[in-house]
Design an enzyme around this catalytic site. Structure first.
Site, PDB file in Angstrom:
ATOM      1  N   LYS A   9       4.303   8.720  -3.265  1.00  0.00           N
ATOM      2  CA  LYS A   9       3.719   8.768  -4.617  1.00  0.00           C
ATOM      3  C   LYS A   9       4.168  10.051  -5.335  1.00  0.00           C
ATOM      4  O   LYS A   9       4.735  10.947  -4.699  1.00  0.00           O
ATOM      5  CB  LYS A   9       2.194   8.683  -4.485  1.00  0.00           C
ATOM      6  CG  LYS A   9       1.721   7.348  -3.870  1.00  0.00           C
ATOM      7  CD  LYS A   9       0.200   7.279  -3.803  1.00  0.00           C
ATOM      8  CE  LYS A   9      -0.249   5.931  -3.241  1.00  0.00           C
ATOM      9  NZ  LYS A   9      -1.740   5.819  -3.224  1.00  0.00           N
ATOM     10  N   TYR A  49      -0.358  -2.753  -8.412  1.00  0.00           N
ATOM     11  CA  TYR A  49      -1.768  -2.607  -8.052  1.00  0.00           C
ATOM     12  C   TYR A  49      -2.651  -3.665  -8.725  1.00  0.00           C
ATOM     13  O   TYR A  49      -3.826  -3.413  -8.972  1.00  0.00           O
ATOM     14  CB  TYR A  49      -2.258  -1.197  -8.411  1.00  0.00           C
ATOM     15  CG  TYR A  49      -1.872  -0.128  -7.394  1.00  0.00           C
ATOM     16  CD1 TYR A  49      -2.181  -0.262  -6.034  1.00  0.00           C
ATOM     17  CD2 TYR A  49      -1.241   1.044  -7.792  1.00  0.00           C
ATOM     18  CE1 TYR A  49      -1.847   0.723  -5.108  1.00  0.00           C
ATOM     19  CE2 TYR A  49      -0.899   2.046  -6.875  1.00  0.00           C
ATOM     20  CZ  TYR A  49      -1.218   1.870  -5.538  1.00  0.00           C
ATOM     21  OH  TYR A  49      -0.892   2.855  -4.619  1.00  0.00           O
ATOM     22  N   PHE A  57     -11.533   3.328 -11.028  1.00  0.00           N
ATOM     23  CA  PHE A  57     -10.460   4.319 -10.884  1.00  0.00           C
ATOM     24  C   PHE A  57      -9.092   3.780 -11.310  1.00  0.00           C
ATOM     25  O   PHE A  57      -8.099   4.514 -11.284  1.00  0.00           O
ATOM     26  CB  PHE A  57     -10.391   4.845  -9.443  1.00  0.00           C
ATOM     27  CG  PHE A  57     -10.172   3.764  -8.398  1.00  0.00           C
ATOM     28  CD1 PHE A  57      -8.897   3.284  -8.124  1.00  0.00           C
ATOM     29  CD2 PHE A  57     -11.251   3.228  -7.705  1.00  0.00           C
ATOM     30  CE1 PHE A  57      -8.694   2.295  -7.171  1.00  0.00           C
ATOM     31  CE2 PHE A  57     -11.057   2.233  -6.742  1.00  0.00           C
ATOM     32  CZ  PHE A  57      -9.777   1.764  -6.478  1.00  0.00           C
ATOM     33  N   ARG A  85       0.649   1.317   8.117  1.00  0.00           N
ATOM     34  CA  ARG A  85      -0.690   1.707   7.648  1.00  0.00           C
ATOM     35  C   ARG A  85      -1.310   2.736   8.595  1.00  0.00           C
ATOM     36  O   ARG A  85      -1.946   3.688   8.161  1.00  0.00           O
ATOM     37  CB  ARG A  85      -1.606   0.482   7.574  1.00  0.00           C
ATOM     38  CG  ARG A  85      -1.206  -0.538   6.545  1.00  0.00           C
ATOM     39  CD  ARG A  85      -1.644  -0.195   5.163  1.00  0.00           C
ATOM     40  NE  ARG A  85      -3.078  -0.301   4.956  1.00  0.00           N
ATOM     41  CZ  ARG A  85      -3.659  -0.161   3.761  1.00  0.00           C
ATOM     42  NH1 ARG A  85      -2.921   0.069   2.689  1.00  0.00           N
ATOM     43  NH2 ARG A  85      -4.959  -0.245   3.628  1.00  0.00           N
ATOM     44  N   THR A  91      -7.327   5.416   3.559  1.00  0.00           N
ATOM     45  CA  THR A  91      -7.131   5.597   2.117  1.00  0.00           C
ATOM     46  C   THR A  91      -7.626   6.968   1.661  1.00  0.00           C
ATOM     47  O   THR A  91      -6.940   7.669   0.920  1.00  0.00           O
ATOM     48  CB  THR A  91      -7.876   4.488   1.344  1.00  0.00           C
ATOM     49  OG1 THR A  91      -7.434   3.221   1.832  1.00  0.00           O
ATOM     50  CG2 THR A  91      -7.630   4.576  -0.152  1.00  0.00           C
ATOM     51  N   ARG A 102      -1.476  11.142   5.719  1.00  0.00           N
ATOM     52  CA  ARG A 102      -2.542  11.625   4.816  1.00  0.00           C
ATOM     53  C   ARG A 102      -3.435  12.638   5.526  1.00  0.00           C
ATOM     54  O   ARG A 102      -3.886  13.616   4.914  1.00  0.00           O
ATOM     55  CB  ARG A 102      -3.369  10.449   4.311  1.00  0.00           C
ATOM     56  CG  ARG A 102      -2.607   9.566   3.307  1.00  0.00           C
ATOM     57  CD  ARG A 102      -3.343   8.268   3.094  1.00  0.00           C
ATOM     58  NE  ARG A 102      -2.712   7.395   2.106  1.00  0.00           N
ATOM     59  CZ  ARG A 102      -2.958   6.100   2.019  1.00  0.00           C
ATOM     60  NH1 ARG A 102      -3.815   5.516   2.855  1.00  0.00           N
ATOM     61  NH2 ARG A 102      -2.366   5.371   1.090  1.00  0.00           N
ATOM     62  N   ASN A 112      -3.274  10.866  -2.624  1.00  0.00           N
ATOM     63  CA  ASN A 112      -3.090  10.642  -1.176  1.00  0.00           C
ATOM     64  C   ASN A 112      -1.633  10.408  -0.757  1.00  0.00           C
ATOM     65  O   ASN A 112      -1.361   9.859   0.301  1.00  0.00           O
ATOM     66  CB  ASN A 112      -4.045   9.554  -0.671  1.00  0.00           C
ATOM     67  CG  ASN A 112      -3.824   8.211  -1.334  1.00  0.00           C
ATOM     68  OD1 ASN A 112      -2.936   8.069  -2.175  1.00  0.00           O
ATOM     69  ND2 ASN A 112      -4.598   7.211  -0.957  1.00  0.00           N
ATOM     70  N   HIS A 115       1.957   5.305  -0.161  1.00  0.00           N
ATOM     71  CA  HIS A 115       1.449   3.936  -0.193  1.00  0.00           C
ATOM     72  C   HIS A 115       2.082   3.142   0.939  1.00  0.00           C
ATOM     73  O   HIS A 115       3.250   3.351   1.268  1.00  0.00           O
ATOM     74  CB  HIS A 115       1.817   3.253  -1.522  1.00  0.00           C
ATOM     75  CG  HIS A 115       1.765   1.758  -1.445  1.00  0.00           C
ATOM     76  ND1 HIS A 115       0.590   1.056  -1.575  1.00  0.00           N
ATOM     77  CD2 HIS A 115       2.729   0.844  -1.174  1.00  0.00           C
ATOM     78  CE1 HIS A 115       0.852  -0.240  -1.407  1.00  0.00           C
ATOM     79  NE2 HIS A 115       2.136  -0.401  -1.162  1.00  0.00           N
ATOM     80  N   GLU A 126       5.501  -6.947  -2.761  1.00  0.00           N
ATOM     81  CA  GLU A 126       5.870  -5.594  -3.187  1.00  0.00           C
ATOM     82  C   GLU A 126       7.378  -5.364  -3.054  1.00  0.00           C
ATOM     83  O   GLU A 126       7.995  -4.743  -3.921  1.00  0.00           O
ATOM     84  CB  GLU A 126       5.080  -4.560  -2.373  1.00  0.00           C
ATOM     85  CG  GLU A 126       3.592  -4.580  -2.741  1.00  0.00           C
ATOM     86  CD  GLU A 126       2.716  -3.786  -1.788  1.00  0.00           C
ATOM     87  OE1 GLU A 126       3.237  -3.122  -0.860  1.00  0.00           O
ATOM     88  OE2 GLU A 126       1.477  -3.826  -1.969  1.00  0.00           O
TER      89      GLU A 126
HETATM   90  P1  GTP Z   1      -2.261   2.225  -1.192  1.00  0.00           P
HETATM   91  O1  GTP Z   1      -1.417   2.318   0.030  1.00  0.00           O
HETATM   92  O2  GTP Z   1      -1.897   3.208  -2.263  1.00  0.00           O
HETATM   93  O3  GTP Z   1      -2.336   0.800  -1.722  1.00  0.00           O
HETATM   94  O4  GTP Z   1      -3.714   2.656  -0.703  1.00  0.00           O
HETATM   95  P2  GTP Z   1      -4.737   1.819   0.167  1.00  0.00           P
HETATM   96  O5  GTP Z   1      -4.208   0.445   0.457  1.00  0.00           O
HETATM   97  O6  GTP Z   1      -5.097   2.675   1.318  1.00  0.00           O
HETATM   98  O7  GTP Z   1      -5.983   1.725  -0.802  1.00  0.00           O
HETATM   99  P3  GTP Z   1      -6.202   0.704  -2.029  1.00  0.00           P
HETATM  100  O8  GTP Z   1      -5.083  -0.267  -2.123  1.00  0.00           O
HETATM  101  O9  GTP Z   1      -7.593   0.186  -1.913  1.00  0.00           O
HETATM  102  O10 GTP Z   1      -6.162   1.703  -3.258  1.00  0.00           O
HETATM  103  C1  GTP Z   1      -4.927   2.058  -3.862  1.00  0.00           C
HETATM  104  C2  GTP Z   1      -4.968   3.514  -4.246  1.00  0.00           C
HETATM  105  O11 GTP Z   1      -5.966   3.693  -5.244  1.00  0.00           O
HETATM  106  C3  GTP Z   1      -5.398   4.467  -3.123  1.00  0.00           C
HETATM  107  O12 GTP Z   1      -4.323   4.846  -2.293  1.00  0.00           O
HETATM  108  C4  GTP Z   1      -5.911   5.640  -3.920  1.00  0.00           C
HETATM  109  O13 GTP Z   1      -4.841   6.467  -4.385  1.00  0.00           O
HETATM  110  C5  GTP Z   1      -6.563   4.955  -5.108  1.00  0.00           C
HETATM  111  N1  GTP Z   1      -7.988   4.788  -4.844  1.00  0.00           N
HETATM  112  C6  GTP Z   1      -8.585   3.877  -4.034  1.00  0.00           C
HETATM  113  N2  GTP Z   1      -9.918   4.015  -4.043  1.00  0.00           N
HETATM  114  C7  GTP Z   1     -10.173   5.039  -4.884  1.00  0.00           C
HETATM  115  C8  GTP Z   1     -11.352   5.701  -5.334  1.00  0.00           C
HETATM  116  O14 GTP Z   1     -12.466   5.348  -4.938  1.00  0.00           O
HETATM  117  N3  GTP Z   1     -11.189   6.733  -6.209  1.00  0.00           N
HETATM  118  C9  GTP Z   1      -9.974   7.137  -6.650  1.00  0.00           C
HETATM  119  N4  GTP Z   1      -9.887   8.165  -7.516  1.00  0.00           N
HETATM  120  N5  GTP Z   1      -8.838   6.556  -6.261  1.00  0.00           N
HETATM  121  C10 GTP Z   1      -8.938   5.536  -5.392  1.00  0.00           C
HETATM  122 MG    MG Z   2      -3.446  -0.789  -1.014  1.00  0.00          MG
END
Ligand code: GTP
Ligand code: MG
Length: 148
Positions: A9, A49, A57, A85, A91, A102, A112, A115, A126
């Site tokens: 990212k 996304y 968010f 993962r 996350t 992370r 974080n 992705h 994707e």
């Molecule tokens: P990705 O690998 O980026 O897809 O992350 P993930 O699969 O672990 O989490 P998810 O797909 O649910 O969320 C995508 C991204 O949104 C996360 O990696 C975070 O950067 C952001 N995100 C998720 N939950 C929150 C939250 O509660 N607050 C904020 N500020 N950002 C969030």
């Molecule tokens: Mg995700």
């Protein structure tokens, strides 16, 4: 073999963590089959996304992801999605184990650094979204030392 979409990212790029993240996937034995540096548009990131549209968010997430270039990669290997993962960590970096990307380099959920696809189906979507031109087919001469 399975493929997953891994992306550094904008914060990971700015903080100079691209090489570190690539090194971990290389050393684990995954094969790099596509990679590019892209400054993605909000429209493109909204597609990436799409599942999170409507979350509080979401606007901040799109702004963050569009704030600078990202490095998109496709890594191939055994159980690539689940293993990818696991290498990224939870996350929320505060919940990520030390030893994960992370867990070693991030603190805030909204910064974080990386992705990873969450399922084989989302990986396919994707990869098609970020690499419409396709991935690279080649033989890795090390494969006999990584797989039985
Ligand atoms: P990705 O690998 O980026 O897809 O992350 P993930 O699969 O672990 O989490 P998810 O797909 O649910 O969320 C995508 C991204 O949104 C996360 O990696 C975070 O950067 C952001 N995100 C998720 N939950 C929150 C939250 O509660 N607050 C904020 N500020 N950002 C969030
Ligand atoms: Mg995700």
């Amino acid at each position: 073999k399975e493929q997953t979409y891994i992306m550094v990212k904008p914060d990971g790029v700015q903080r100079g963590l691209v090489g570190e993240i690539i090194a971990r996937f290389e050393k684990r034995g995954f094969k790099l089959v596509a990679m590019k540096l892209v400054h993605a548009t909000p429209e493109h990131l909204e597609k990436h996304y799409a599942d999170l549209k409507g979350k509080p968010f979401f606007p901040g997430l799109i702004k963050y992801m569009a704030s600078g270039p990202v490095v998109g990669m496709v890594w191939e290997g055994l159980d690539a999605v689940k293993t990818g993962r696991a290498m990224l960590g939870a996350t929320n970096p505060l919940a990520s184990s030390p030893g994960t990307i992370r867990g070693d380099y991030a603190l805030a959920v909204g910064r974080n650094i990386c992705h990873g696809s969450d399922a084989v189906e989302s990986a396919k979507k994707e990869i098609a979204l970020w690499f419409p031109e396709g991935i690279i087919q080649y033989t890795n001469t090390n494969e006999g030392w990584i797989f039985e």
